[in-house]
Design a protein around this motif. Structure first.
Motif, PDB file in Angstrom:
ATOM      1  N   ALA A 198       0.840  -1.195   0.000  1.00  0.00           N
ATOM      2  CA  ALA A 198       0.000   0.000   0.000  1.00  0.00           C
ATOM      3  C   ALA A 198       0.872   1.241   0.000  1.00  0.00           C
ATOM      4  O   ALA A 198       1.938   1.264   0.629  1.00  0.00           O
ATOM      5  CB  ALA A 198      -0.905   0.004   1.224  1.00  0.00           C
ATOM      6  N   LEU A 199       0.440   2.229  -0.747  1.00  0.00           N
ATOM      7  CA  LEU A 199       1.025   3.572  -0.686  1.00  0.00           C
ATOM      8  C   LEU A 199      -0.082   4.467  -0.157  1.00  0.00           C
ATOM      9  O   LEU A 199      -1.143   4.581  -0.779  1.00  0.00           O
ATOM     10  CB  LEU A 199       1.447   4.029  -2.076  1.00  0.00           C
ATOM     11  N   VAL A 200       0.167   5.075   0.978  1.00  0.00           N
ATOM     12  CA  VAL A 200      -0.876   5.870   1.630  1.00  0.00           C
ATOM     13  C   VAL A 200      -0.374   7.290   1.819  1.00  0.00           C
ATOM     14  O   VAL A 200       0.690   7.510   2.405  1.00  0.00           O
ATOM     15  CB  VAL A 200      -1.243   5.258   3.007  1.00  0.00           C
ATOM     16  N   LYS A 201      -1.141   8.238   1.339  1.00  0.00           N
ATOM     17  CA  LYS A 201      -0.743   9.643   1.461  1.00  0.00           C
ATOM     18  C   LYS A 201      -0.952  10.111   2.893  1.00  0.00           C
ATOM     19  O   LYS A 201      -1.987   9.813   3.497  1.00  0.00           O
ATOM     20  CB  LYS A 201      -1.565  10.501   0.497  1.00  0.00           C
ATOM     21  N   MET A 202       0.048  10.817   3.435  1.00  0.00           N
ATOM     22  CA  MET A 202      -0.073  11.304   4.802  1.00  0.00           C
ATOM     23  C   MET A 202      -1.026  12.489   4.844  1.00  0.00           C
ATOM     24  O   MET A 202      -1.030  13.325   3.953  1.00  0.00           O
ATOM     25  CB  MET A 202       1.307  11.689   5.340  1.00  0.00           C
ATOM     26  N   LYS A 203      -1.819  12.510   5.875  1.00  0.00           N
ATOM     27  CA  LYS A 203      -2.822  13.574   5.996  1.00  0.00           C
ATOM     28  C   LYS A 203      -2.264  14.704   6.833  1.00  0.00           C
ATOM     29  O   LYS A 203      -1.506  14.494   7.764  1.00  0.00           O
ATOM     30  CB  LYS A 203      -4.088  13.014   6.637  1.00  0.00           C
ATOM     31  N   GLY A 204      -2.652  15.922   6.489  1.00  0.00           N
ATOM     32  CA  GLY A 204      -2.204  17.084   7.242  1.00  0.00           C
ATOM     33  C   GLY A 204      -2.980  18.303   6.790  1.00  0.00           C
ATOM     34  O   GLY A 204      -3.822  18.212   5.895  1.00  0.00           O
ATOM     35  N   ASP A 205      -2.698  19.436   7.433  1.00  0.00           N
ATOM     36  CA  ASP A 205      -3.412  20.669   7.077  1.00  0.00           C
ATOM     37  C   ASP A 205      -2.939  21.207   5.732  1.00  0.00           C
ATOM     38  O   ASP A 205      -3.712  21.736   4.957  1.00  0.00           O
ATOM     39  CB  ASP A 205      -3.190  21.734   8.163  1.00  0.00           C
ATOM     40  N   LYS A 206      -1.639  21.047   5.505  1.00  0.00           N
ATOM     41  CA  LYS A 206      -1.072  21.609   4.276  1.00  0.00           C
ATOM     42  C   LYS A 206      -0.961  20.525   3.212  1.00  0.00           C
ATOM     43  O   LYS A 206      -0.847  19.342   3.539  1.00  0.00           O
ATOM     44  CB  LYS A 206       0.319  22.183   4.575  1.00  0.00           C
ATOM     45  N   PRO A 207      -0.961  20.941   1.936  1.00  0.00           N
ATOM     46  CA  PRO A 207      -0.735  19.951   0.873  1.00  0.00           C
ATOM     47  C   PRO A 207       0.633  19.299   1.072  1.00  0.00           C
ATOM     48  O   PRO A 207       1.584  19.960   1.469  1.00  0.00           O
ATOM     49  CB  PRO A 207      -0.736  20.788  -0.415  1.00  0.00           C
ATOM     50  N   THR A 208       0.691  18.012   0.833  1.00  0.00           N
ATOM     51  CA  THR A 208       1.943  17.299   1.086  1.00  0.00           C
ATOM     52  C   THR A 208       2.248  16.324  -0.042  1.00  0.00           C
ATOM     53  O   THR A 208       1.342  15.850  -0.726  1.00  0.00           O
ATOM     54  CB  THR A 208       1.867  16.531   2.428  1.00  0.00           C
ATOM     55  N   ASN A 209       3.541  16.045  -0.212  1.00  0.00           N
ATOM     56  CA  ASN A 209       3.962  15.008  -1.160  1.00  0.00           C
ATOM     57  C   ASN A 209       4.352  13.746  -0.417  1.00  0.00           C
ATOM     58  O   ASN A 209       4.888  12.819  -1.006  1.00  0.00           O
ATOM     59  CB  ASN A 209       5.175  15.491  -1.964  1.00  0.00           C
ATOM     60  N   SER A 210       4.124  13.737   0.891  1.00  0.00           N
ATOM     61  CA  SER A 210       4.585  12.619   1.717  1.00  0.00           C
ATOM     62  C   SER A 210       3.583  11.482   1.736  1.00  0.00           C
ATOM     63  O   SER A 210       2.422  11.673   2.079  1.00  0.00           O
ATOM     64  CB  SER A 210       4.831  13.079   3.163  1.00  0.00           C
ATOM     65  N   TRP A 211       4.081  10.301   1.394  1.00  0.00           N
ATOM     66  CA  TRP A 211       3.288   9.081   1.427  1.00  0.00           C
ATOM     67  C   TRP A 211       4.041   8.071   2.293  1.00  0.00           C
ATOM     68  O   TRP A 211       5.216   8.270   2.612  1.00  0.00           O
ATOM     69  CB  TRP A 211       3.127   8.497   0.012  1.00  0.00           C
ATOM     70  N   LEU A 212       3.367   6.998   2.636  1.00  0.00           N
ATOM     71  CA  LEU A 212       4.029   5.891   3.323  1.00  0.00           C
ATOM     72  C   LEU A 212       3.889   4.636   2.474  1.00  0.00           C
ATOM     73  O   LEU A 212       2.813   4.366   1.937  1.00  0.00           O
ATOM     74  CB  LEU A 212       3.396   5.650   4.699  1.00  0.00           C
ATOM     75  N   LEU A 213       4.988   3.908   2.338  1.00  0.00           N
ATOM     76  CA  LEU A 213       4.990   2.643   1.593  1.00  0.00           C
ATOM     77  C   LEU A 213       4.984   1.505   2.609  1.00  0.00           C
ATOM     78  O   LEU A 213       5.900   1.410   3.436  1.00  0.00           O
ATOM     79  CB  LEU A 213       6.227   2.565   0.699  1.00  0.00           C
ATOM     80  N   ILE A 214       3.942   0.691   2.551  1.00  0.00           N
ATOM     81  CA  ILE A 214       3.761  -0.352   3.580  1.00  0.00           C
ATOM     82  C   ILE A 214       3.482  -1.710   2.928  1.00  0.00           C
ATOM     83  O   ILE A 214       2.622  -1.825   2.042  1.00  0.00           O
ATOM     84  CB  ILE A 214       2.573   0.017   4.510  1.00  0.00           C
ATOM     85  N   LYS A 215       4.188  -2.724   3.401  1.00  0.00           N
ATOM     86  CA  LYS A 215       3.944  -4.095   2.940  1.00  0.00           C
ATOM     87  C   LYS A 215       2.758  -4.669   3.703  1.00  0.00           C
ATOM     88  O   LYS A 215       2.689  -4.540   4.925  1.00  0.00           O
ATOM     89  CB  LYS A 215       5.199  -4.950   3.211  1.00  0.00           C
ATOM     90  N   HIS A 216       1.838  -5.271   2.988  1.00  0.00           N
ATOM     91  CA  HIS A 216       0.745  -5.965   3.666  1.00  0.00           C
ATOM     92  C   HIS A 216       1.252  -7.304   4.185  1.00  0.00           C
ATOM     93  O   HIS A 216       2.190  -7.884   3.626  1.00  0.00           O
ATOM     94  CB  HIS A 216      -0.424  -6.205   2.704  1.00  0.00           C
ATOM     95  N   ASN A 217       0.593  -7.780   5.224  1.00  0.00           N
ATOM     96  CA  ASN A 217       0.999  -9.051   5.816  1.00  0.00           C
ATOM     97  C   ASN A 217       0.432 -10.209   4.979  1.00  0.00           C
ATOM     98  O   ASN A 217      -0.743 -10.529   5.049  1.00  0.00           O
ATOM     99  CB  ASN A 217       0.470  -9.111   7.255  1.00  0.00           C
ATOM    100  N   ASP A 218       1.296 -10.801   4.150  1.00  0.00           N
ATOM    101  CA  ASP A 218       0.873 -11.951   3.339  1.00  0.00           C
ATOM    102  C   ASP A 218       2.021 -12.948   3.289  1.00  0.00           C
ATOM    103  O   ASP A 218       3.002 -12.801   4.032  1.00  0.00           O
ATOM    104  CB  ASP A 218       0.420 -11.506   1.933  1.00  0.00           C
ATOM    105  N   GLU A 219       1.925 -13.949   2.442  1.00  0.00           N
ATOM    106  CA  GLU A 219       2.957 -14.995   2.448  1.00  0.00           C
ATOM    107  C   GLU A 219       4.333 -14.502   1.998  1.00  0.00           C
ATOM    108  O   GLU A 219       5.330 -15.198   2.171  1.00  0.00           O
ATOM    109  CB  GLU A 219       2.501 -16.205   1.623  1.00  0.00           C
ATOM    110  N   PHE A 220       4.390 -13.301   1.402  1.00  0.00           N
ATOM    111  CA  PHE A 220       5.679 -12.762   0.951  1.00  0.00           C
ATOM    112  C   PHE A 220       6.311 -11.830   1.984  1.00  0.00           C
ATOM    113  O   PHE A 220       7.423 -11.350   1.800  1.00  0.00           O
ATOM    114  CB  PHE A 220       5.510 -12.034  -0.383  1.00  0.00           C
ATOM    115  N   ALA A 221       5.574 -11.559   3.052  1.00  0.00           N
ATOM    116  CA  ALA A 221       6.083 -10.643   4.087  1.00  0.00           C
ATOM    117  C   ALA A 221       7.142 -11.345   4.925  1.00  0.00           C
ATOM    118  O   ALA A 221       7.156 -12.571   5.048  1.00  0.00           O
ATOM    119  CB  ALA A 221       4.935 -10.180   4.969  1.00  0.00           C
ATOM    120  N   THR A 222       8.050 -10.533   5.495  1.00  0.00           N
ATOM    121  CA  THR A 222       9.016 -11.071   6.443  1.00  0.00           C
ATOM    122  C   THR A 222       8.804 -10.359   7.780  1.00  0.00           C
ATOM    123  O   THR A 222       8.313  -9.232   7.811  1.00  0.00           O
ATOM    124  CB  THR A 222      10.465 -10.867   5.968  1.00  0.00           C
ATOM    125  N   HIS A 223       9.180 -11.037   8.860  1.00  0.00           N
ATOM    126  CA  HIS A 223       9.058 -10.373  10.164  1.00  0.00           C
ATOM    127  C   HIS A 223      10.426 -10.085  10.751  1.00  0.00           C
ATOM    128  O   HIS A 223      10.553  -9.644  11.876  1.00  0.00           O
ATOM    129  CB  HIS A 223       8.145 -11.201  11.074  1.00  0.00           C
TER     130      HIS A 223
END
Ligand code: MN
Length: 199
Positions: free
Chosen positions: A147-172
């Motif tokens: 998932a790529l999720v845009k960070m929320k804030g008062d001002k316009p932002t270019n900041s997103w977060l890149l997150i791996k979903h927990n599936d068989e390809f994930a590592t812990h």
């Protein structure tokens, strides 16, 4: 889609990067992605997803991770031409992004639920506007849901977060993209050759 910013930042007489030609049509069989390790003034990984014939792009300072606990900051940057996906080489000093670019991973990807590339592309553009892009990656290193999720804030932002979903390809286990640098990339090969020639 616009490559205006891409063009503005670069002088194609002085950088080996590809010019600002958009791809005429999007890939029909599957959408493609590329991740380029970019050793510029600050090391980062450029995460690029093909949409509407260009590469939507994020700069990820820490690189991607297969550990779902990692939320990797991803700064959205200007669209890059489709041809950029095969670019490796050195951007000379004095140019925008000066430094060495090498492909770290590439492959195909799709919308998390829509498998048809054309329909997926359409939905992905909406998701991009809404600040939440969920995909399935089929690369050599990156696989499964992200998932790529845009960070929320008062001002316009270019900041997103890149997150791996927990599936068989994930590592812990802790994941450091630097541990998985391609041994067969053009840049790595050239660097090795140099070392052999000048021991
Ligand atoms: Mn970059």
């Amino acid at each position: 889609m616009s490559l205006v910013q891409y063009k503005k930042k670069r002088n194609f007489n002085h950088t080996p990067e590809p010019a600002d030609r958009p791809k005429k049509t999007m890939s029909k069989k599957a959408l493609t992605f590329v991740i380029q390790r970019h050793q510029a003034s600050h090391l980062h990984y450029d995460f690029r997803l093909e949409m509407e014939g260009v590469l939507k792009s994020w700069a990820v300072p820490k690189g991607p991770s297969l550990n779902p606990k990692d939320k990797r900051l991803a700064m959205m940057v200007e669209d890059h031409p489709y041809d950029y996906g095969s670019f490796e080489g050195e951007i000379p000093k004095g140019n925008y992004g000066a430094g060495v670019v090498e492909i770290w991973d590439k492959g195909t990807y799709e919308h998390i639920t829509i498998k048809d590339p054309a329909a997926g592309n359409k939905q992905l553009l909406k998701d991009l506007k809404n600040g939440s892009v969920k995909i399935v990656m089929n690369g050599e290193k990156l696989k499964g849901e992200f998932a790529l999720v845009k960070m929320k804030g008062d001002k316009p932002t270019n900041s997103w977060l890149l997150i791996k979903h927990n599936d068989e390809f994930a590592t812990h286990d802790p994941y450091n993209s630097e541990d998985y640098t391609s041994a067969d990339s053009a840049v790595t090969k050239a660097a090795k050759k140099k070392v052999l020639q000048h021991p």
